[in-house]
Design a protein around this motif. Structure first.
Motif, PDB file in Angstrom:
ATOM      1  N   LEU A  79       0.853  -1.184   0.000  1.00  0.00           N
ATOM      2  CA  LEU A  79       0.000   0.000   0.000  1.00  0.00           C
ATOM      3  C   LEU A  79       0.892   1.238   0.000  1.00  0.00           C
ATOM      4  N   SER A  80       0.562   2.206  -0.838  1.00  0.00           N
ATOM      5  CA  SER A  80       1.223   3.501  -0.843  1.00  0.00           C
ATOM      6  C   SER A  80       0.115   4.545  -0.825  1.00  0.00           C
ATOM      7  N   PHE A  81       0.076   5.363   0.230  1.00  0.00           N
ATOM      8  CA  PHE A  81      -1.097   6.231   0.362  1.00  0.00           C
ATOM      9  C   PHE A  81      -0.768   7.524   1.090  1.00  0.00           C
ATOM     10  N   THR A  82      -1.642   8.491   0.879  1.00  0.00           N
ATOM     11  CA  THR A  82      -1.557   9.771   1.571  1.00  0.00           C
ATOM     12  C   THR A  82      -2.603   9.814   2.676  1.00  0.00           C
ATOM     13  N   THR A  83      -2.321  10.609   3.697  1.00  0.00           N
ATOM     14  CA  THR A  83      -3.297  10.834   4.755  1.00  0.00           C
ATOM     15  C   THR A  83      -3.654  12.316   4.802  1.00  0.00           C
ATOM     16  N   GLY A  84      -4.818  12.600   5.336  1.00  0.00           N
ATOM     17  CA  GLY A  84      -5.166  13.984   5.630  1.00  0.00           C
ATOM     18  C   GLY A  84      -4.650  14.387   6.994  1.00  0.00           C
ATOM     19  N   ALA A  85      -4.376  13.390   7.834  1.00  0.00           N
ATOM     20  CA  ALA A  85      -3.923  13.632   9.202  1.00  0.00           C
ATOM     21  C   ALA A  85      -2.406  13.668   9.276  1.00  0.00           C
ATOM     22  N   ILE A  86      -1.897  14.331  10.304  1.00  0.00           N
ATOM     23  CA  ILE A  86      -0.464  14.296  10.559  1.00  0.00           C
ATOM     24  C   ILE A  86      -0.130  12.993  11.270  1.00  0.00           C
ATOM     25  N   GLN A  87       1.152  12.613  11.283  1.00  0.00           N
ATOM     26  CA  GLN A  87       1.553  11.297  11.769  1.00  0.00           C
ATOM     27  C   GLN A  87       1.196  11.078  13.236  1.00  0.00           C
ATOM     28  N   SER A  88       1.334  12.117  14.056  1.00  0.00           N
ATOM     29  CA  SER A  88       1.090  11.941  15.486  1.00  0.00           C
ATOM     30  C   SER A  88      -0.360  11.555  15.781  1.00  0.00           C
ATOM     31  N   MET A  89      -1.279  11.902  14.909  1.00  0.00           N
ATOM     32  CA  MET A  89      -2.685  11.546  15.115  1.00  0.00           C
ATOM     33  C   MET A  89      -2.919  10.051  14.987  1.00  0.00           C
ATOM     34  N   PHE A  90      -1.986   9.332  14.320  1.00  0.00           N
ATOM     35  CA  PHE A  90      -2.108   7.884  14.139  1.00  0.00           C
ATOM     36  C   PHE A  90      -1.140   7.102  15.028  1.00  0.00           C
ATOM     37  N   LYS A  91      -0.642   7.743  16.090  1.00  0.00           N
ATOM     38  CA  LYS A  91       0.163   7.046  17.082  1.00  0.00           C
ATOM     39  C   LYS A  91      -0.771   6.289  18.043  1.00  0.00           C
ATOM     40  N   PRO A  92      -0.235   5.317  18.792  1.00  0.00           N
ATOM     41  CA  PRO A  92      -1.088   4.605  19.754  1.00  0.00           C
ATOM     42  C   PRO A  92      -1.798   5.529  20.738  1.00  0.00           C
ATOM     43  N   ASP A  93      -1.188   6.698  21.036  1.00  0.00           N
ATOM     44  CA  ASP A  93      -1.858   7.645  21.925  1.00  0.00           C
ATOM     45  C   ASP A  93      -2.459   8.821  21.164  1.00  0.00           C
ATOM     46  N   GLY A  94      -2.505   8.723  19.833  1.00  0.00           N
ATOM     47  CA  GLY A  94      -3.092   9.784  19.015  1.00  0.00           C
ATOM     48  C   GLY A  94      -4.601   9.632  18.902  1.00  0.00           C
ATOM     49  N   ILE A  95      -5.264  10.693  18.497  1.00  0.00           N
ATOM     50  CA  ILE A  95      -6.724  10.700  18.485  1.00  0.00           C
ATOM     51  C   ILE A  95      -7.312   9.704  17.488  1.00  0.00           C
ATOM     52  N   ASN A  96      -6.583   9.398  16.398  1.00  0.00           N
ATOM     53  CA  ASN A  96      -7.083   8.424  15.416  1.00  0.00           C
ATOM     54  C   ASN A  96      -6.755   6.988  15.778  1.00  0.00           C
ATOM     55  N   GLY A  97      -5.898   6.786  16.763  1.00  0.00           N
ATOM     56  CA  GLY A  97      -5.511   5.427  17.126  1.00  0.00           C
ATOM     57  C   GLY A  97      -4.325   4.932  16.305  1.00  0.00           C
ATOM     58  N   ASP A  98      -3.841   3.777  16.680  1.00  0.00           N
ATOM     59  CA  ASP A  98      -2.630   3.184  16.122  1.00  0.00           C
ATOM     60  C   ASP A  98      -2.812   2.865  14.640  1.00  0.00           C
ATOM     61  N   ILE A  99      -1.932   3.391  13.781  1.00  0.00           N
ATOM     62  CA  ILE A  99      -2.017   3.127  12.343  1.00  0.00           C
ATOM     63  C   ILE A  99      -1.897   1.638  12.044  1.00  0.00           C
ATOM     64  N   ASN A 100      -1.230   0.884  12.916  1.00  0.00           N
ATOM     65  CA  ASN A 100      -1.115  -0.561  12.705  1.00  0.00           C
ATOM     66  C   ASN A 100      -2.479  -1.238  12.749  1.00  0.00           C
ATOM     67  N   VAL A 101      -3.365  -0.750  13.609  1.00  0.00           N
ATOM     68  CA  VAL A 101      -4.725  -1.290  13.682  1.00  0.00           C
ATOM     69  C   VAL A 101      -5.505  -0.912  12.428  1.00  0.00           C
ATOM     70  N   THR A 102      -5.332   0.323  11.966  1.00  0.00           N
ATOM     71  CA  THR A 102      -5.998   0.768  10.741  1.00  0.00           C
ATOM     72  C   THR A 102      -5.603  -0.098   9.548  1.00  0.00           C
ATOM     73  N   LEU A 103      -4.334  -0.471   9.469  1.00  0.00           N
ATOM     74  CA  LEU A 103      -3.819  -1.193   8.302  1.00  0.00           C
ATOM     75  C   LEU A 103      -4.118  -2.688   8.333  1.00  0.00           C
ATOM     76  N   TRP A 104      -4.416  -3.244   9.494  1.00  0.00           N
ATOM     77  CA  TRP A 104      -4.587  -4.690   9.616  1.00  0.00           C
ATOM     78  C   TRP A 104      -5.634  -5.263   8.654  1.00  0.00           C
ATOM     79  N   PRO A 105      -6.837  -4.689   8.530  1.00  0.00           N
ATOM     80  CA  PRO A 105      -7.826  -5.287   7.614  1.00  0.00           C
ATOM     81  C   PRO A 105      -7.360  -5.328   6.164  1.00  0.00           C
ATOM     82  N   LEU A 106      -6.663  -4.292   5.705  1.00  0.00           N
ATOM     83  CA  LEU A 106      -6.218  -4.253   4.316  1.00  0.00           C
ATOM     84  C   LEU A 106      -5.017  -5.163   4.083  1.00  0.00           C
ATOM     85  N   GLN A 107      -4.032  -5.065   4.966  1.00  0.00           N
ATOM     86  CA  GLN A 107      -2.790  -5.787   4.724  1.00  0.00           C
ATOM     87  C   GLN A 107      -2.902  -7.269   5.062  1.00  0.00           C
TER      88      GLN A 107
END
Length: 278
Positions: free
Chosen positions: A145-173
């Motif tokens: 997967l190669s993709f852009t986000t609208g959010a900054i990286q810190s928002m997808f940290k385990p303590d970020g408001i969007n949650g851990d990016i690893n969880v986001t990617l699990w269904p696709l990958q």
């Protein structure tokens, strides 16, 4: 030596977008390495996203109760899938490497790309209950997967408001790419390019170009091997008791999805790690 083939499945409406620039960088660099590069520009193709019975030529097997998976598997076996699906399946068959280039929409791919996955990766062609995950149909191919986000990286940290990016990617990958057998390379994530000045966006593309140069040498992500599981309906396709016992003393779960009630292994879906059996 036979020429290698790469397929880029691309989903963005604007030729002036950062995604278009990332697509072009990959195409140029892969071509420079001697790849034959195939492109599926989904919006330009007006690719149909809806998976319906129109995907099947001829009579349905069970017209009174349409089941898309069963009907398309039969149609695939009998050569009765519609032309746009067949054309995309041929590209996948030819490609040693498949790159999905897209903007992250609602924590996933755009609808048109999800439709490509739904319609092209049909049962039989891309998977079966005996040919899945590390025993999958495409186990000799790589995908990423190669993709852009609208959010900054810190928002997808385990303590970020969007949650851990690893969880986001699990269904696709895991649930799409690894399920079909692909060796999944770590994702290329362009964090919030719309919020970055031109020099930073240019540096992002330079970094991507440098990475593409070395993609063939990259180690894929690791997932829980099939031999850790009882692959039978009686066993429920669950982890063997001995495999669970072996991990009782370990501080992290096996993968993002197979966490076993433990903390998630750090960066499990964004960075290559040793085999979880080691």
């Amino acid at each position: 030596m036979a020429q290698k083939t790469a397929l880029i499945v691309y989903a963005h409406q604007s030729p002036a977008s950062f995604n278009a620039a990332a697509r072009d960088v990959a195409m140029q660099e892969l071509a420079a390495q001697g790849y034959r590069v195939l492109l599926s520009d989904l919006y330009a193709m007006d690719f149909r996203a809806s998976a319906t019975q129109d995907d099947i030529i001829g009579d349905l097997k069970t017209p009174g109760h349409f089941q898309y998976g069963d009907e398309t598997m039969s149609a695939w076996k009998e050569g009765r899938l519609c032309a746009d699906i067949v054309a995309e399946q041929r590209k996948v068959e030819e490609a040693e490497l498949v790159i999905f280039q897209f903007p992250l929409y609602w924590f996933s791919v755009p609808a048109i790309m999800k439709g490509w996955m739904d319609r092209v990766l049909t049962q039989g062609f891309a998977f079966s209950l005996t040919n899945m995950y590390d025993n999958g149909v495409f186990k000799d191919k790589k995908a990423m997967l190669s993709f852009t986000t609208g959010a900054i990286q810190s928002m997808f940290k385990p303590d970020g408001i969007n949650g851990d990016i690893n969880v986001t990617l699990w269904p696709l990958q895991n649930g799409v790419l690894h399920f079909c057998g692909f060796q999944v390379l770590a994702p290329q994530i362009f964090w919030g390019p719309a919020h970055c000045p031109p020099a930073v966006r240019a540096a992002m593309l330079d970094g991507w170009r440098a990475r593409v140069k070395g993609l063939s040498e990259e180690r894929p992500l690791t997932f829980a091997p099939c031999d850790l599981f009882d692959l039978s309906f009686r066993g429920g396709f669950r982890l063997w008791p001995r495999a669970r016992e072996e991990r009782e003393s370990q501080g992290f779960g096996i993968t993002t999805g197979h966490h076993l009630g433990k903390p998630l292994p750090p960066d499990n879906q964004t960075r290559a790690h040793p085999d979880p059996r080691s």
